[in-house]
Scaffold this motif. Structure first.
Motif, PDB file in Angstrom:
ATOM      1  N   LYS A 140      -4.050  31.652 -46.434  1.00 27.26           N
ATOM      2  CA  LYS A 140      -4.827  32.690 -47.120  1.00 27.26           C
ATOM      3  C   LYS A 140      -4.675  34.036 -46.416  1.00 27.26           C
ATOM      4  O   LYS A 140      -4.590  35.074 -47.076  1.00 27.26           O
ATOM      5  CB  LYS A 140      -6.308  32.309 -47.196  1.00 27.26           C
ATOM      6  N   ARG A 141      -4.660  34.005 -45.082  1.00 28.11           N
ATOM      7  CA  ARG A 141      -4.502  35.254 -44.333  1.00 28.11           C
ATOM      8  C   ARG A 141      -3.263  36.011 -44.770  1.00 28.11           C
ATOM      9  O   ARG A 141      -3.297  37.217 -45.007  1.00 28.11           O
ATOM     10  CB  ARG A 141      -4.408  34.930 -42.838  1.00 28.11           C
ATOM     11  N   GLU A 142      -2.148  35.302 -44.893  1.00 26.02           N
ATOM     12  CA  GLU A 142      -0.905  35.963 -45.273  1.00 26.02           C
ATOM     13  C   GLU A 142      -1.006  36.586 -46.659  1.00 26.02           C
ATOM     14  O   GLU A 142      -0.516  37.698 -46.895  1.00 26.02           O
ATOM     15  CB  GLU A 142       0.246  34.954 -45.219  1.00 26.02           C
ATOM     16  N   LYS A 143      -1.692  35.904 -47.554  1.00 24.30           N
ATOM     17  CA  LYS A 143      -1.792  36.393 -48.930  1.00 24.30           C
ATOM     18  C   LYS A 143      -2.750  37.572 -49.041  1.00 24.30           C
ATOM     19  O   LYS A 143      -2.447  38.575 -49.694  1.00 24.30           O
ATOM     20  CB  LYS A 143      -2.250  35.250 -49.843  1.00 24.30           C
ATOM     21  N   ILE A 144      -3.890  37.473 -48.367  1.00 23.87           N
ATOM     22  CA  ILE A 144      -4.897  38.529 -48.527  1.00 23.87           C
ATOM     23  C   ILE A 144      -4.477  39.791 -47.780  1.00 23.87           C
ATOM     24  O   ILE A 144      -4.735  40.907 -48.246  1.00 23.87           O
ATOM     25  CB  ILE A 144      -6.298  38.037 -48.093  1.00 23.87           C
ATOM     26  N   VAL A 145      -3.802  39.646 -46.634  1.00 21.90           N
ATOM     27  CA  VAL A 145      -3.314  40.826 -45.922  1.00 21.90           C
ATOM     28  C   VAL A 145      -2.205  41.498 -46.730  1.00 21.90           C
ATOM     29  O   VAL A 145      -2.134  42.733 -46.811  1.00 21.90           O
ATOM     30  CB  VAL A 145      -2.827  40.455 -44.510  1.00 21.90           C
ATOM     31  N   SER A 146      -1.358  40.713 -47.349  1.00 23.14           N
ATOM     32  CA  SER A 146      -0.303  41.282 -48.201  1.00 23.14           C
ATOM     33  C   SER A 146      -0.905  42.019 -49.390  1.00 23.14           C
ATOM     34  O   SER A 146      -0.407  43.081 -49.800  1.00 23.14           O
ATOM     35  CB  SER A 146       0.635  40.176 -48.698  1.00 23.14           C
ATOM     36  N   TYR A 147      -1.983  41.459 -49.944  1.00 21.94           N
ATOM     37  CA  TYR A 147      -2.623  42.132 -51.079  1.00 21.94           C
ATOM     38  C   TYR A 147      -3.272  43.440 -50.629  1.00 21.94           C
ATOM     39  O   TYR A 147      -3.183  44.461 -51.316  1.00 21.94           O
ATOM     40  CB  TYR A 147      -3.654  41.217 -51.734  1.00 21.94           C
ATOM     41  N   LEU A 148      -3.910  43.422 -49.466  1.00 21.09           N
ATOM     42  CA  LEU A 148      -4.489  44.652 -48.935  1.00 21.09           C
ATOM     43  C   LEU A 148      -3.406  45.704 -48.715  1.00 21.09           C
ATOM     44  O   LEU A 148      -3.587  46.883 -49.053  1.00 21.09           O
ATOM     45  CB  LEU A 148      -5.212  44.365 -47.621  1.00 21.09           C
ATOM     46  N   GLU A 149      -2.271  45.298 -48.187  1.00 20.76           N
ATOM     47  CA  GLU A 149      -1.166  46.226 -47.971  1.00 20.76           C
ATOM     48  C   GLU A 149      -0.701  46.811 -49.304  1.00 20.76           C
ATOM     49  O   GLU A 149      -0.455  48.025 -49.420  1.00 20.76           O
ATOM     50  CB  GLU A 149      -0.020  45.491 -47.277  1.00 20.76           C
ATOM     51  N   PHE A 150      -0.604  45.967 -50.319  1.00 22.92           N
ATOM     52  CA  PHE A 150      -0.223  46.434 -51.655  1.00 22.92           C
ATOM     53  C   PHE A 150      -1.229  47.458 -52.182  1.00 22.92           C
ATOM     54  O   PHE A 150      -0.839  48.515 -52.703  1.00 22.92           O
ATOM     55  CB  PHE A 150      -0.130  45.242 -52.602  1.00 22.92           C
TER      56      PHE A 150
END
Length: 422
Positions: free
Chosen positions: A329-339
């Protein structure tokens, strides 16, 4: 996955998130009658709701049993700390016997350096990263002076290249190899507090050991956040605080790791106290120290039970979920925040520069070019609890246990409003 910067899309991600229900396991501060968007789990994790039950249990045992709580409480106090070892071993990639919980982080690092920083006339230098967390800098400088060395000579700081915001692994490796005969200890923060970079701990440990140095890690920002394999990497020791991603409460107890290669030795140098003696002989009050054959031998005093209770409560959550799911989840949510940040960047005149490299955990550190402290104040007043570092960096840590994808979208909208307003 192709992201969208819409509320509907964020809610869709939350609906698909297997950890979404764990948000309800935590207490959130409120601003303007709403739960905050909490980005500072890298400083102090939110309180799990089950924590109070664990603390109340200790308080009730103290009230009803007094001193007898050491042996007759439901979770007897004299071995209470042992209940944390198994859960923590899974979080840091160790064997339970390599784990103990005691004191606080910098205290533990000092105590561990008694054992693992053994300078000689020729091999006395300590290698660390440039601008390590200040407490680590003070610790290393004072240790060097204590042993009679000038910190300016004894401490090797690996610098970032000019114009770059993160370290290169090859530069760390080269610095170790070039100074190998003089290095007594490599001690680095596994995840840098400022830029959020995760060091290649496996590679650095391997090269440190190859030149004959001891290798330790300060895992304050890494534990409960990134994949750790301390035993397999062969690190000599590590220590971490428990109040960031481990959610154990302000200033709470520190965990330590000591590789099994150093356990069960009578002659290893260390400061010693009675709680490090074997349980079978501890209350015989013998004049000679008889060390436990685990990392518990480094304990000095009986553990602070009221501090360990919240830690045990949080570890129960980690046991339920496991690090693999948290990291996914960390990888996905941090990527979404970056987006989201990149999307908002297109809509405002200010420029966002993310200085956190791809080797990262929960944290994104962002230069807000063209913005100042006023924007941070606006975010805080509008329910976004984040962290400011001069001159214009905000640190955003979307912790997977309790941050939602909707939080990321809403943060972007508040950020945009704050920039346009200013």
């Amino acid at each position: 996955m192709t992201f969208q910067n819409t509320l509907e899309f964020a809610r869709q991600l939350d609906a698909e998130d297997p950890l979404a229900s764990y948000r309800n396991e935590f207490h959130f501060p409120q601003v303007n009658g709403k739960d905050v968007i909490y980005f500072t789990g890298n400083s102090l994790g939110l309180q799990p709701k089950r924590t109070k039950q664990f603390v109340d249990e200790v308080m009730d045992d103290w009230k009803n049993l007094a001193v007898e709580g050491h042996f007759y409480a439901d979770k007897p106090w004299w071995d209470y700390h042992e209940r944390l070892a198994d859960g923590l071993s899974k979080v840091v990639g160790a064997k339970p016997e390599e784990i103990s919980v005691m004191n606080t982080l910098t205290v533990n690092l000092h105590l561990l350096m008694v054992s693992f920083y053994r300078p000689t006339e020729k091999r006395y230098k300590i290698l660390c990263e440039e601008k390590a967390f200040p407490s680590d800098q003070y610790m290393l400088q004072s240790q060097a002076r204590f042993h009679g060395f000038n910190p300016d000579d004894a401490i090797i700081e690996v610098k970032k290249r000019k114009g770059e915001h993160s370290w290169r692994t090859e530069d760390v490796v080269n610095a170790i190899q070039e100074n190998g005969e003089e290095i007594a200890l490599v001690l680095i923060g596994g995840l840098n507090y400022y830029n959020g970079q995760v060091f290649d701990m496996k590679a650095i440990t391997e090269v440190g050991k190859s030149v004959g140095a001891m290798v330790g890690w300060d895992l304050a920002h890494a534990v409960g956040n990134v994949k750790l394999e301390l035993h397999d990497w062969g690190a000599d020791f590590a220590a971490w605080c428990s109040y960031k991603y481990m959610n154990s409460g302000p200033g709470n107890a520190s965990g330590i790791f000591i590789h099994e290669n150093h356990l069960g030795k009578q002659d290893i140098p260390r400061f010693e106290g009675w709680w490090g003696t074997k349980k079978e002989t501890r209350f015989l009050m013998l004049p000679q120290f008889d060390p436990i054959e685990t990392a518990d031998a480094w304990q000095l005093s009986n553990p602070p039970i009221l501090s360990l209770a919240p830690y045990l409560a949080s570890l129960e959550l980690f046991e339920e979920v496991g690090m693999d799911q948290l990291i996914q989840k960390r990888e996905k949510i941090v990527s979404y925040l970056e987006f989201v940040l990149h999307e908002i960047d297109k809509e405002v005149e200010s420029t966002f520069e993310i200085i956190t490299p791809e080797d990262r955990g929960c944290q994104l550190s962002v230069f807000l070019h063209g913005e100042g402290r006023e924007l941070f104040d606006y975010l805080m007043k509008n329910g976004v609890i984040t962290d400011w570092r001069e001159p214009n960096v905000i640190r955003l840590a979307p912790t997977p246990f309790y941050c939602s994808f909707e939080d990321m979208y809403r943060f972007g909208q508040i950020l945009k409003q704050g920039i346009l307003k200013n």
